[in-house]
Design a protein around this motif. Structure first.
Motif, PDB file in Angstrom:
ATOM      1  N   GLU A 116       0.918  -1.186  -0.004  1.00  0.00           N
ATOM      2  CA  GLU A 116      -0.022  -0.189  -0.062  1.00  0.00           C
ATOM      3  C   GLU A 116       0.822   1.261  -0.077  1.00  0.00           C
ATOM      4  O   GLU A 116       0.556   2.192  -0.796  1.00  0.00           O
ATOM      5  N   TRP A 121      -1.519  -1.270  -5.511  1.00  0.00           N
ATOM      6  CA  TRP A 121      -2.707  -1.712  -5.020  1.00  0.00           C
ATOM      7  C   TRP A 121      -3.157  -2.944  -5.277  1.00  0.00           C
ATOM      8  O   TRP A 121      -3.636  -3.956  -4.557  1.00  0.00           O
ATOM      9  N   THR A 122      -2.705  -3.611  -6.518  1.00  0.00           N
ATOM     10  CA  THR A 122      -3.136  -5.123  -6.999  1.00  0.00           C
ATOM     11  C   THR A 122      -2.266  -5.566  -6.071  1.00  0.00           C
ATOM     12  O   THR A 122      -3.208  -6.782  -5.603  1.00  0.00           O
ATOM     13  N   GLU A 125      -4.127  -5.893  -2.534  1.00  0.00           N
ATOM     14  CA  GLU A 125      -5.193  -6.743  -2.553  1.00  0.00           C
ATOM     15  C   GLU A 125      -4.987  -8.053  -2.442  1.00  0.00           C
ATOM     16  O   GLU A 125      -5.808  -8.926  -1.840  1.00  0.00           O
ATOM     17  N   TYR A 128      -4.171  -9.355   0.701  1.00  0.00           N
ATOM     18  CA  TYR A 128      -5.122  -9.275   1.792  1.00  0.00           C
ATOM     19  C   TYR A 128      -6.138 -10.273   1.470  1.00  0.00           C
ATOM     20  O   TYR A 128      -6.641 -11.104   2.431  1.00  0.00           O
ATOM     21  N   LYS A 145      -8.780  -3.429   3.086  1.00  0.00           N
ATOM     22  CA  LYS A 145      -9.425  -3.163   1.795  1.00  0.00           C
ATOM     23  C   LYS A 145     -10.177  -1.957   1.415  1.00  0.00           C
ATOM     24  O   LYS A 145     -10.380  -1.516   0.318  1.00  0.00           O
ATOM     25  N   TYR A 161     -17.704  -2.454  -0.393  1.00  0.00           N
ATOM     26  CA  TYR A 161     -16.774  -3.056   0.784  1.00  0.00           C
ATOM     27  C   TYR A 161     -17.254  -2.852   2.138  1.00  0.00           C
ATOM     28  O   TYR A 161     -17.256  -3.732   3.024  1.00  0.00           O
TER      29      TYR A 161
END
Length: 307
Positions: A116, A121-122, A125, A128, A145, A161
């Motif tokens: 992060e 970002w990918t 994610e 996570y 997220k 989310y």
């Protein structure tokens, strides 16, 4: 009484934190005590924590003296380093923790946070998602997220989310409030009103929720919504002892809008003393605190036919 004691204790702790901070940064000792207190208070002072923490980590004898607590120090320094964009330091600390605790979920969270911090970002994610495969109820990961979606500016994903999060953690009042504010930013007022209704049911004595709900209803408009909004502005006034200026204005604005819609047919509204009292209190407050604004307020209230 209990609240006053808690506030005094917090103030003492914060004063102690600043004292220890200055002492530790000038080599006067108390570094570990400072870092422990910063964690306990959840104080966001990353630059200071980074400097003091790195000094401890670079001192082999001091670090070994911490025994198992040194791993907590590595984690604290890694988090502070990411806040300060010292990603090289964060990477080194996380690497040490990863070797010491292979397969740790806590370390995996730190690795995802590093992604992060880099803006990857990918990858964050994906990291996570792997954690959630093992523990679908990891509250911290679900919150991260949501934070990623907000950082990317994708508010529709944020809403999705948050709704999924609240299916799992329905008692999280902060999440309900964030969802409400997100709906307002998207002009989805009916959905925002539902969120505030949930908050009021859960915590009926918090005036912030009452006034936020009233403002959403006022924005939606329509006679029924305006009448309900006026009631919640009134409850905000009651909960704050008549000291919420925004709610006082809200009562006046609702009354004016209702009168325009009913064109004098609403006898209950015409006979109510609430708007008159709200106008009186507003004028009194402005005379005491902002005398130069009194003519403007008087003119506004007169145009609303409240004075």
């Amino acid at each position: 009484m209990a609240a006053a004691v808690a506030a005094a204790t917090t103030a003492e702790d914060e004063a102690r934190l600043l004292l220890l901070e200055e002492q530790a940064e000038h080599g006067g000792g108390g570094a570990w005590e400072y870092l422990c207190l910063a964690r306990r208070l959840r104080a966001r002072r990353p630059a200071h924590v980074l400097r003091v923490g790195l000094a401890l980590l670079n001192n082999a004898s001091a670090r070994s003296g911490l025994a198992s607590e040194q791993w907590t120090l590595y984690e604290q320094v890694a988090t502070a380093a990411m806040d300060c964009q010292r990603l090289d330091v964060a990477k080194d600390c996380i690497g040490v923790l990863s070797k010491q605790f292979p397969g740790s979920t806590r370390v995996a969270r730190l690795e995802a946070l590093l992604f992060e911090a880099k803006g990857e970002w990918t990858e964050a994610e994906r990291a996570y998602a792997l954690i959630l495969e093992n523990n679908p109820f990891d509250q911290i990961v679900h919150k991260r997220k949501i934070a990623i979606a907000k950082a990317q500016g994708d508010m529709s994903i944020v809403v999705d989310y948050l709704n999924k999060y609240l299916e799992l953690f329905m008692a999280d009042h902060d999440a309900w409030r964030e969802l409400a504010e997100t709906y307002v930013s998207l002009q989805m007022y009916k959905q925002a009103a539902f969120c505030y209704e949930e908050l009021i049911l859960a915590q009926p004595t918090i005036p912030l929720y009452h006034i936020a709900y009233a403002e959403v209803l006022y924005t939606m408009g329509g006679l029924e919504n305006l009448q309900t909004a006026k009631k919640y502005y009134a409850s905000t006034i009651q909960l704050t002892g008549g000291k919420n200026t925004r709610a006082l204005f809200g009562v006046c604005l609702c009354t004016s809008a209702i009168n325009q819609l009913t064109k004098g047919r609403n006898k209950e509204e015409e006979g109510s003393e609430l708007q008159s009292l709200a106008a009186e209190v507003l004028l009194k407050n402005y005379k005491q605190q902002a005398p130069s604004k009194v003519p403007l307020i008087s003119s506004m209230l007169k145009n609303m036919k409240l004075t």
